[in-house]
Design an enzyme around this catalytic site. Structure first.
Site, PDB file in Angstrom:
ATOM      1  N   TRP A 102      38.731  51.092  43.146  1.00 60.18           N
ATOM      2  CA  TRP A 102      39.824  50.200  42.725  1.00 60.18           C
ATOM      3  C   TRP A 102      40.026  50.226  41.218  1.00 60.18           C
ATOM      4  O   TRP A 102      41.167  50.173  40.736  1.00 60.18           O
ATOM      5  CB  TRP A 102      39.610  48.788  43.269  1.00 60.18           C
ATOM      6  CG  TRP A 102      39.798  48.787  44.753  1.00 60.18           C
ATOM      7  CD1 TRP A 102      38.836  48.569  45.704  1.00 60.18           C
ATOM      8  CD2 TRP A 102      41.009  49.089  45.477  1.00 60.18           C
ATOM      9  NE1 TRP A 102      39.377  48.709  46.963  1.00 60.18           N
ATOM     10  CE2 TRP A 102      40.699  49.021  46.854  1.00 60.18           C
ATOM     11  CE3 TRP A 102      42.310  49.402  45.094  1.00 60.18           C
ATOM     12  CZ2 TRP A 102      41.651  49.258  47.857  1.00 60.18           C
ATOM     13  CZ3 TRP A 102      43.260  49.642  46.082  1.00 60.18           C
ATOM     14  CH2 TRP A 102      42.929  49.562  47.440  1.00 60.18           C
ATOM     15  N   ASP A 171      40.461  42.440  37.626  1.00 58.90           N
ATOM     16  CA  ASP A 171      40.869  42.471  39.029  1.00 58.90           C
ATOM     17  C   ASP A 171      39.764  41.785  39.825  1.00 58.90           C
ATOM     18  O   ASP A 171      38.683  42.333  39.992  1.00 58.90           O
ATOM     19  CB  ASP A 171      41.048  43.930  39.479  1.00 58.90           C
ATOM     20  CG  ASP A 171      41.343  44.046  40.970  1.00 58.90           C
ATOM     21  OD1 ASP A 171      41.465  43.011  41.648  1.00 58.90           O
ATOM     22  OD2 ASP A 171      41.455  45.191  41.457  1.00 58.90           O
ATOM     23  N   LYS A 195      41.605  38.022  50.805  1.00 58.07           N
ATOM     24  CA  LYS A 195      40.154  38.040  51.044  1.00 58.07           C
ATOM     25  C   LYS A 195      39.591  36.618  50.947  1.00 58.07           C
ATOM     26  O   LYS A 195      39.145  36.073  51.944  1.00 58.07           O
ATOM     27  CB  LYS A 195      39.470  38.995  50.082  1.00 58.07           C
ATOM     28  CG  LYS A 195      39.935  40.447  50.302  1.00 58.07           C
ATOM     29  CD  LYS A 195      39.828  41.251  49.051  1.00 58.07           C
ATOM     30  CE  LYS A 195      40.623  42.528  49.007  1.00 58.07           C
ATOM     31  NZ  LYS A 195      40.659  43.374  50.167  1.00 58.07           N
TER      32      LYS A 195
HETATM   33  N1  PMP Z   1      41.678  45.690  44.016  1.00 55.77           N
HETATM   34  C1  PMP Z   1      40.645  45.458  44.853  1.00 55.77           C
HETATM   35  C2  PMP Z   1      39.304  45.150  44.282  1.00 55.77           C
HETATM   36  C3  PMP Z   1      40.864  45.516  46.232  1.00 55.77           C
HETATM   37  O1  PMP Z   1      39.851  45.294  47.071  1.00 55.77           O
HETATM   38  C4  PMP Z   1      42.159  45.814  46.734  1.00 55.77           C
HETATM   39  C5  PMP Z   1      42.472  45.865  48.205  1.00 55.77           C
HETATM   40  N2  PMP Z   1      41.451  45.951  49.066  1.00 55.77           N
HETATM   41  C6  PMP Z   1      43.175  46.069  45.818  1.00 55.77           C
HETATM   42  C7  PMP Z   1      42.902  45.978  44.475  1.00 55.77           C
HETATM   43  C8  PMP Z   1      44.560  46.395  46.280  1.00 55.77           C
HETATM   44  O2  PMP Z   1      45.114  45.210  46.702  1.00 55.77           O
HETATM   45  P1  PMP Z   1      46.532  45.076  47.410  1.00 55.77           P
HETATM   46  O3  PMP Z   1      46.404  45.719  48.746  1.00 55.77           O
HETATM   47  O4  PMP Z   1      46.694  43.581  47.480  1.00 55.77           O
HETATM   48  O5  PMP Z   1      47.548  45.720  46.558  1.00 55.77           O
END
Ligand code: PMP
Length: 358
Positions: A102, A171, A195
């Protein structure tokens, strides 16, 4: 009623109480004769929900007035682009810490928009981990520093956050409000709700107002934080139902208490890590010091055994344990709303599976 023990990494399990509360007022929201999804987002009833959602977040994160709370759309993924659009001017450099999938996704978007320095890189390390504070190499005068508090896929989590001179942007998608934090260390936090906060469709952004004010006026309105601050996240139609469920989930968390939640989260994770460490059959994938309390990742001796493990667990009522498709293995996501009994059931299943297959 049969509720599965749902280990999904997101969208993830919600508190049963919240679902039941929403069910009870789904068709007729507090005497309105319609659901919350069917009424104006500028009316009195939705307004009260929206305000409560903001107030609950402010209280749980202990926010001072210099921070704004925004409910945006586009997921955490849009924040990967929106943060540099607003805070990375031409000629400046932003420092990114690459701790895994991520963090690396955030880096890719920032690179499209400006200069990026990788302050530390352990994306490919095995066991998976976040960097030590001593490994970080920051750019003097950086526009900001970006980190990922919990790598949802690899199961590596920051336990102590770096103190940075440049504004720190984080994030926090997969561990926000799983533990108390000092928001004053951060200029901005963001998290997709699906989450720990509620359902997908809404993204929480908490940011320092003075920073948002400085962003270029040439950024299109929807992509400027200042637009959403000035309009209380009601510049356009918000994801009303998602904000409503988030408000209820935060009410539930306030009743439980964040300190209590943190204690319970650590206990749940400790049960699983003890089961992994106490066996020669299961192998944890993250370095011990940074093992995630939210996403517990492990391997079995073979891919075939991993597949059988997930399939048999699913039949026994423990669903969605398959690791992320880019890494494989097993991942037990145990966010705030995941019950202790589900962790105990998984530990018992792990012992029994090992006996039969070890
Ligand atoms: N950052 C993290 C740490 C994530 O776990 C996720 C999705 N699992 C995202 C970003 C992407 O998020 P989204 O699907 O809400 O765009």
């Amino acid at each position: 009623m049969a509720r599965a023990f749902n280990f999904c990494a997101g969208p993830a399990v919600l508190p049963l109480e919240v679902l039941q509360e929403a069910q009870a007022e789904l068709v007729d929201y507090q005497g309105a004769g319609m659901s919350i999804m069917e009424m104006s987002h500028r009316g009195k009833q939705y307004d009260a929900v929206h305000r409560e959602a903001v107030a609950n977040i402010r209280e749980l994160l202990n926010l001072t007035d210099d921070y704004a709370v925004l409910f945006l759309q586009g997921g955490a993924s849009l924040q990967f682009a929106m943060a540099p659009m607003n805070f990375l001017p031409a000629g400046a450099t932003a420092d990114y810490i690459n701790s895994g999938h991520w963090a690396s996704a955030a880096v890719k978007q920032a690179r499209l928009l400006g200069n990026v320095n990788i302050a530390a890189d352990c994306e490919k390390d095995i066991p998976t981990r976040v960097p030590e504070l001593s490994e970080l190499h920051f750019t003097p005068g950086a526009a900001y520093v970006h980190i990922t508090s919990n790598e949802t896929i690899s199961g590596a989590q920051w336990k102590v956050f770096p103190k940075t001179q440049a504004p720190l942007i984080c994030d926090m998608s997969s561990d926000i409000l799983s533990r108390p934090i000092d928001v004053q260390n951060f200029a901005m936090l963001y998290a997709g709700a699906q989450k720990n906060l509620g359902p997908s469709g809404v993204t929480l952004v908490v940011l320092r107002k003075d920073l948002a004010e400085k962003a270029a006026k040439t950024i299109p309105a929807m992509l400027r934080y200042q637009t959403h601050i000035e309009n209380d996240s009601l510049y356009n139609t918000p994801p009303c139902f998602s904000v409503y469920i988030l408000a209820l989930t935060m009410r539930w968390l306030k009743r439980f208490g964040l300190e209590n939640m943190f204690r319970r989260n650590r206990e749940k994770a400790a049960l699983l890590y003890a089961a992994i460490d106490g066996s020669g059959f299961y192998r944890g994938t993250a370095k011990k010091e940074c093992r995630s309390d939210m996403n517990v990742t492990f391997r079995l001796p073979t891919v075939e055994l991993e597949e059988r493990f997930c399939a048999e667990a699913s039949k026994a009522g423990m669903s969605q344990l398959k690791g992320h498709r880019v890494v494989g293995g097993v991942r037990a996501s145990i966010y705030n709303a995941f019950p202790v009994e589900g962790v105990q059931a998984l530990v018992a299943f792990m012992r029994e599976f090992e006996k039969r297959n070890g």
